[in-house]
Design a protein around this motif. Structure first.
Motif, PDB file in Angstrom:
ATOM      1  N   ARG A  94      -3.934   9.809   7.709  1.00  0.00           N
ATOM      2  CA  ARG A  94      -3.694   8.418   8.094  1.00  0.00           C
ATOM      3  C   ARG A  94      -4.887   7.550   7.719  1.00  0.00           C
ATOM      4  N   LEU A  95      -6.097   8.040   7.873  1.00  0.00           N
ATOM      5  CA  LEU A  95      -7.276   7.262   7.494  1.00  0.00           C
ATOM      6  C   LEU A  95      -7.294   6.995   5.994  1.00  0.00           C
ATOM      7  N   GLU A 143      -4.652   6.614   4.140  1.00  0.00           N
ATOM      8  CA  GLU A 143      -3.646   5.565   3.950  1.00  0.00           C
ATOM      9  C   GLU A 143      -4.191   4.213   4.381  1.00  0.00           C
ATOM     10  N   ARG A 144      -4.937   4.185   5.478  1.00  0.00           N
ATOM     11  CA  ARG A 144      -5.535   2.929   5.932  1.00  0.00           C
ATOM     12  C   ARG A 144      -6.575   2.427   4.935  1.00  0.00           C
ATOM     13  N   HIS A 183       0.826  -1.207   0.000  1.00  0.00           N
ATOM     14  CA  HIS A 183       0.000   0.000   0.000  1.00  0.00           C
ATOM     15  C   HIS A 183       0.852   1.245   0.000  1.00  0.00           C
ATOM     16  N   GLU A 191      -4.723   0.809   2.144  1.00  0.00           N
ATOM     17  CA  GLU A 191      -4.197  -0.467   2.636  1.00  0.00           C
ATOM     18  C   GLU A 191      -5.285  -1.540   2.654  1.00  0.00           C
ATOM     19  N   ARG A 192      -6.480  -1.170   3.090  1.00  0.00           N
ATOM     20  CA  ARG A 192      -7.543  -2.171   3.267  1.00  0.00           C
ATOM     21  C   ARG A 192      -8.347  -2.450   2.008  1.00  0.00           C
ATOM     22  N   THR A 194      -8.368  -1.716  11.573  1.00  0.00           N
ATOM     23  CA  THR A 194      -8.159  -1.029  10.294  1.00  0.00           C
ATOM     24  C   THR A 194      -8.551   0.433  10.317  1.00  0.00           C
ATOM     25  N   ASP A 195      -9.287   0.860  11.319  1.00  0.00           N
ATOM     26  CA  ASP A 195      -9.836   2.223  11.422  1.00  0.00           C
ATOM     27  C   ASP A 195     -10.924   2.498  10.393  1.00  0.00           C
TER      28      ASP A 195
END
Length: 407
Positions: free
Chosen positions: A332-333, A335-336, A20, A339-340, A284-285
């Protein structure tokens, strides 16, 4: 030989852990990659949202994604994205300014949303038909059925119902139209108040004090089989519905600005982002399909609602509607989310996974708004309702990182 295998294992582990990050640092911005991927999957925009070959439809999901592409066209100097969108509207808006499959007399708020790109097209092409369609859509809002308190019905076929979705469908268009066409008129302040009242009314009708969330919809008449007979509300808070609500606030305020009249919208937005972390998945947020049931068996992390929250948060911080101190969390969210939910495909395209295809209430399928209903709807990839907000969120992320200077 053992050393080679050992190094190879850690190389694979590194790729798995940083895939990611590679996407985030791609030399081609992710907004551009997503737009290019969608065009590769759908060479003609008439097929977006799974529209069958040979058909064309005036469709809010198509309009949402094409507006995002037009914004990306300006931000990244990609005229091909603009032309892709223009060809759709050139096809569906006839020379006499009639619109294929649009019928004003249905009074459906969903049919306002795809008109938003016409502001850009009318301005850039000078074609009168686009301006005429904008006037027709505003006329629909002038005549649209309302509850006694002034709230728009979601559609003629759903009397007395206010859905959170409907705020995104109508209010950004309503705000842009009155600012462009009536900003200097004596009516402007009344119209602005009417727009703001749609947000406060739907908030009043759908707010659940037990959770701090907003339920999907409310039947003000308390007649529908799916509603609580005391509150009129649906049984649950649906993730994407609240995502629509958050985006609608952001994209309406960008035209109306913040003042005493619009401050209630800012207050609702800040409340949303105060309560959302409580319902996020701790690993994962990200957020669940049925927002108020985190971790319940059968529930799943859903991409479209999650990216709507991320996009509205990033843009809300940039425009000053949310505290500046939230920027790092918003980044950051994003980026998460990548990633997810974002996958790089073998052909170089990228995809968004785990999108709820559709969810509604009532209708011929008697959709009851239960937990079981929401988790039963199909899960697909690259739903327009996720792609459009992802393109916008990616642009906001690039702005925050300093990789993009155009807004």
């Amino acid at each position: 030989m053992k050393r080679t295998l050992f190094l190879g294992f850690f190389a694979l582990l590194f790729v798995a852990c940083t895939g990611h990050r590679t996407l985030l640092d791609s030399p081609v911005p992710l907004a551009v990659r997503m737009a290019e991927s969608e065009i590769a999957r759908n060479p003609s925009a008439v097929s977006l949202d799974g529209i069958a070959p040979g058909k064309i439809k005036w469709n809010y999901t198509t309009g949402l994604e094409l507006l995002a592409m037009m914004d990306a066209a300006d931000a990244y100097d990609r005229s091909d994205f603009y032309e892709y969108a223009r060809r759709y509207y050139d096809t569906i808006v006839r020379p006499d300014a009639s619109v294929i499959t649009y019928k004003k007399e249905k009074y459906n708020l969903d049919h306002i949303c795809p008109g938003r790109p016409l502001f850009i097209l009318a301005e850039r092409t000078g074609e009168a038909r686009y301006a005429q369609v904008l006037d027709t859509l505003f006329c629909q809002l002038e005549e649209h059925p309302r509850n006694d308190d002034g709230g728009f019905w979601h559609k003629q076929a759903y009397p007395h119902q206010m859905w959170l979705d409907g705020l995104y469908m109508a209010e950004p268009f309503y705000a842009e139209y009155v600012v462009r066409k009536m900003g200097e008129s004596e009516l402007f302040e009344n119209l602005k108040y009417d727009i703001v009242s749609q947000f406060t009314l739907v908030g009043k009708h759908t707010y659940d004090p037990a959770t701090g969330l907003y339920r999907h919809a409310c039947d003000v008449s308390r007649q529908m089989f799916w509603c609580d007979k005391a509150t009129g509300q649906t049984p649950h808070a649906w993730g994407r519905a609240m995502g629509w609500y958050a985006m609608a606030i952001i994209e309406t305020l960008q035209y109306l600005g913040v003042d005493e009249t619009t401050q209630p919208m800012v207050d609702i937005l800040n409340h949303i982002y105060k309560v959302l972390p409580k319902y996020a998945d701790p690993k994962t947020d990200m957020w669940y399909q049925v927002l108020d049931q985190p971790g319940r068996e059968g529930n799943y992390l859903e991409a479209t609602g999650s990216i709507m929250f991320v996009y509205a948060m990033l843009k809300g911080v940039r425009l000053g509607y949310l505290p500046a101190g939230m920027e790092a969390k918003a980044m950051r969210l994003y980026e998460r989310f990548v990633e997810r939910f974002v996958r790089e495909n073998g052909d170089g395209t990228i995809s968004i996974t785990d999108c709820c295809a559709v969810a509604g209430l009532g209708g011929k399928d008697m959709r009851d708004g239960s937990f079981e209903y929401y988790i039963s709807e199909p899960i697909i990839e690259n739903d327009c309702k996720g792609v459009g907000p992802f393109i916008w969120a990616s642009m906001e992320y690039d702005l925050a990182r300093g990789r993009l200077t155009k807004k």
